[in-house]
Design a protein around this motif. Structure first.
Motif, mmCIF file in Angstrom:
data_model
loop_
_atom_site.group_PDB
_atom_site.id
_atom_site.type_symbol
_atom_site.label_atom_id
_atom_site.label_comp_id
_atom_site.label_asym_id
_atom_site.label_seq_id
_atom_site.Cartn_x
_atom_site.Cartn_y
_atom_site.Cartn_z
ATOM 1 N N UNK A 1 41.329 28.759 37.770
ATOM 2 C CA UNK A 1 40.523 28.513 38.973
ATOM 3 C C UNK A 1 41.361 28.697 40.236
ATOM 4 N N UNK A 2 42.598 28.230 40.209
ATOM 5 C CA UNK A 2 43.484 28.390 41.359
ATOM 6 C C UNK A 2 43.725 29.869 41.656
ATOM 7 N N UNK A 3 44.005 30.663 40.622
ATOM 8 C CA UNK A 3 44.253 32.087 40.830
ATOM 9 C C UNK A 3 43.002 32.800 41.333
ATOM 10 N N UNK A 4 41.824 32.442 40.805
ATOM 11 C CA UNK A 4 40.584 33.089 41.252
ATOM 12 C C UNK A 4 40.300 32.797 42.716
ATOM 13 N N UNK A 5 40.592 31.580 43.167
ATOM 14 C CA UNK A 5 40.386 31.256 44.585
ATOM 15 C C UNK A 5 41.280 32.107 45.488
ATOM 16 N N UNK A 6 42.512 32.369 45.051
ATOM 17 C CA UNK A 6 43.404 33.187 45.868
ATOM 18 C C UNK A 6 43.033 34.665 45.805
ATOM 19 N N UNK A 7 42.451 35.112 44.704
ATOM 20 C CA UNK A 7 42.071 36.519 44.577
ATOM 21 C C UNK A 7 40.704 36.818 45.187
ATOM 22 N N UNK A 8 39.981 35.803 45.596
ATOM 23 C CA UNK A 8 38.645 36.026 46.142
ATOM 24 C C UNK A 8 38.648 36.918 47.385
ATOM 25 N N UNK A 9 39.581 36.788 48.338
ATOM 26 C CA UNK A 9 39.575 37.717 49.487
ATOM 27 C C UNK A 9 39.742 39.175 49.073
ATOM 28 N N UNK A 10 40.567 39.438 48.058
ATOM 29 C CA UNK A 10 40.704 40.814 47.570
ATOM 30 C C UNK A 10 39.388 41.271 46.936
ATOM 31 N N UNK A 11 38.743 40.366 46.227
ATOM 32 C CA UNK A 11 37.438 40.675 45.638
ATOM 33 C C UNK A 11 36.420 41.051 46.716
ATOM 34 N N UNK A 12 36.417 40.317 47.816
ATOM 35 C CA UNK A 12 35.481 40.625 48.903
ATOM 36 C C UNK A 12 35.791 41.981 49.531
ATOM 37 N N UNK A 13 37.075 42.326 49.628
ATOM 38 C CA UNK A 13 37.434 43.646 50.138
ATOM 39 C C UNK A 13 36.884 44.747 49.226
ATOM 40 N N UNK A 14 37.023 44.569 47.924
ATOM 41 C CA UNK A 14 36.514 45.565 46.978
ATOM 42 C C UNK A 14 34.995 45.648 47.052
ATOM 43 N N UNK A 15 34.353 44.503 47.126
ATOM 44 C CA UNK A 15 32.885 44.474 47.180
ATOM 45 C C UNK A 15 32.358 45.171 48.425
#
Length: 544
Positions: A247-261
């Motif tokens: 969960x901690x790693x997913x929260x930090x990777x979420x901004x990169x996910x939004x960039x891809x989306x």
């Protein structure tokens, strides 16, 4: 009456021969006379029951035939080959066999030609050159005893490929404190602690990267990782702790996910598909069905989005209201409902792969006709393969499709319309369902002919879904509904690493190390696409 001679006198009467003829004639006319007479109510009831039984028998035979087709299809899907690929020789074979002709098998190629082809092919490298080398020098016993009497004149080198298992280590950060020698009143100084994902957190970026890659790339559930860490490394990490770290790693990777989306939805052309994923319903220990909605931009990136349903309203929350362009999908009813709600802003494009799949399922029912239709679809894919081979752009693709693919598509449509109007096949048969599906999707199936950007099918987005299908066979379900989106974030990052040929462990370890000290303006620099461009070619992996 006729004259009958008996002795010396003759009398008028009817002979036995004539009576026999009359009796035969009466026997012949009896059924006709019975038909001329009205049937009794009892006879009418029996005749009606006979007609009902005959109709029920016909209906049962039709149902048995349809059920037999479904059972055969299910057996082929479970135990048969999942590939729909059929070369031209296979289609010709089925067409000729359906006409009752015999096929002479071709002669086997010569062994010499096969050997020459293998010898002339590219030679694969036995061991990669970029692997670290550990050398071990072995001296003869005689040289060890009296080395001064021997002179080296050469060496023999042999290599083996070895492996060292992963290991845990304690990364200790030491910050020394200093005081000024002269200015005793000055406060002590100490170097600041480097930015971390979480203050006083135990896992380092390398450990988090390993956990994520093991679960979302190698499909190893957290409980198996817990057992591996304990049994092989004597490190006890409870499953609940591993889940919190994910969960901690997913929260930090979420901004990169939004960039891809954002990048996927900004192109004006998106492929979309959905796949079911079970998730645990809190309270009663039962699972419910959720969905990963997968979006792909051909030639670009893809992303996953988690929803607990398959309704068209889910698309409203994923695709922004400002999106305009082409949405390529299958025949699921949620997509037309969503597109109709947006007016003319969204245009749907169909998938020829789904059409081919349905006719492939109908091969057992009508081999000759299904093979002919499959051959037409194969001709369309042959045109697409030629365009990919020459790396054609959108304009050239549109021109070639107009000259080569459009006549095939029109011939295919005319054949299906003729078959539909003939009524030769039951509406519930596999072939009739395939024809109905193709004709129902026909406006969307012609879109690729008018726009060179559009692919002929939706296979690229289905390929992106495959890792989730492999994963859910191991971990079976997602912990809860909230964990679904975290899995979608990590799957998005892993999938785009795979597309770029990146080592997901190296990427995640580097990005999770840099993210705590980065600003929002620097996030585009750490997407998989940007990270791949910044890395030397030697650090990339070849995609399978």
């Amino acid at each position: 009456m006729e004259w009958i001679c008996a002795g010396q006198s003759c009398v008028r009467g009817t002979s036995a021969k004539t009576k026999k003829i009359f009796r035969k004639f009466e026997t012949f006319l009896a059924p006709a006379r019975q038909r001329m007479q009205p049937m009794t109510p009892r006879e009418q009831d029996l005749a009606r029951q006979l007609e009902e039984c005959l109709e029920a028998l016909k209906q049962s035979r039709r149902e048995n035939e349809l059920l037999r087709q479904k059972i055969d299809l299910l057996i082929r899907r479970v135990f048969g080959s999942s590939s729909e690929r059929m070369d031209k020789a296979q289609l010709e074979l089925l067409l000729q066999l359906s006409q009752g002709q015999t096929i002479t098998p071709p002669e086997a190629p010569a062994t010499v030609a096969t050997s020459a082809k293998r010898a002339g092919g590219p030679q694969t490298q036995r061991l990669p050159e970029n692997l670290p080398v550990v050398e071990e020098v072995i001296e003869p016993e005689a040289v060890k005893d009296k080395p001064q009497e021997w002179r080296c004149i050469g060496q023999e080198v042999s290599e083996q490929l070895d492996y060292e298992p992963a290991r845990f280590l304690r990364r200790r950060t030491i910050r020394k404190k200093y005081v000024h020698r002269l200015d005793l009143n000055r406060a002590p100084v100490i170097a600041p602690l480097p930015e971390r994902l979480l203050d006083r957190s135990l896992p380092a970026p390398g450990l988090l990267a390993q956990i994520l890659v093991s679960k979302y790339c190698d499909h190893s559930p957290l409980y198996r990782q817990e057992q591996i860490f304990l049994q092989r490394h004597r490190v006890h990490l409870p499953r609940q702790t591993l889940a919190r770290w994910v969960e901690l790693a997913a929260d930090w990777l979420k901004p990169i996910y939004e960039q891809i989306r954002t990048g996927v939805l900004a192109g004006g052309y998106v492929q979309v598909d959905e796949t079911p994923i079970e998730y645990l319903e809190p309270g009663n220990g039962k699972t419910r069905q959720g969905y990963f909605w997968t979006f792909n931009r051909p030639g670009g990136e893809s992303f996953f989005d988690w929803q607990t349903s398959r309704a068209a309203a889910c698309l409203e929350g994923i695709i922004p209201s400002t999106f305009t362009g082409v949405l390529q999908c299958d025949g699921y009813s949620a997509y037309p409902s969503f597109a109709n709600g947006r007016g003319e802003a969204i245009k749907l494009a169909g998938c020829w792969s789904h059409v081919r799949r349905k006719f492939h399922d109908a091969l057992e029912q009508a081999p000759r006709l299904a093979c002919w239709l499959l051959r037409q679809i194969q001709n369309l894919y042959r045109v697409e393969a030629n365009l990919r081979e020459h790396r054609a752009g959108p304009k050239l693709r549109q021109a070639m499709r107009a000259s080569q693919s459009r006549p095939i598509v029109e011939r295919f449509q005319r054949a299906m319309v003729r078959l539909k109007s003939s009524g030769r096949y039951l509406p519930q048969s596999l072939l009739a369902q395939a024809i109905d599906y193709a004709l129902g999707q026909w406006p969307t199936l012609e879109v690729f002919l008018k726009d060179g950007r559009i692919e002929i099918d939706n296979n690229l987005v289905e390929n992106a879904i495959r890792p989730t299908a492999l994963g859910k066979k191991n971990w079976l379900f997602i912990g809860d509904a909230d964990a679904g989106q975290r899995s979608a974030i990590i799957y998005t990052v892993i999938e785009n690493c795979r597309r770029r040929g990146l080592n997901p462990f190296k990427y995640l370890r580097d990005v999770l190390t840099r993210l705590p000290s980065m600003t929002n303006w620097q996030l585009p620099e750490v997407t998989p696409q940007a990270w791949a461009k910044a890395q030397p070619q030697v650090q990339r992996q070849t995609t399978s």
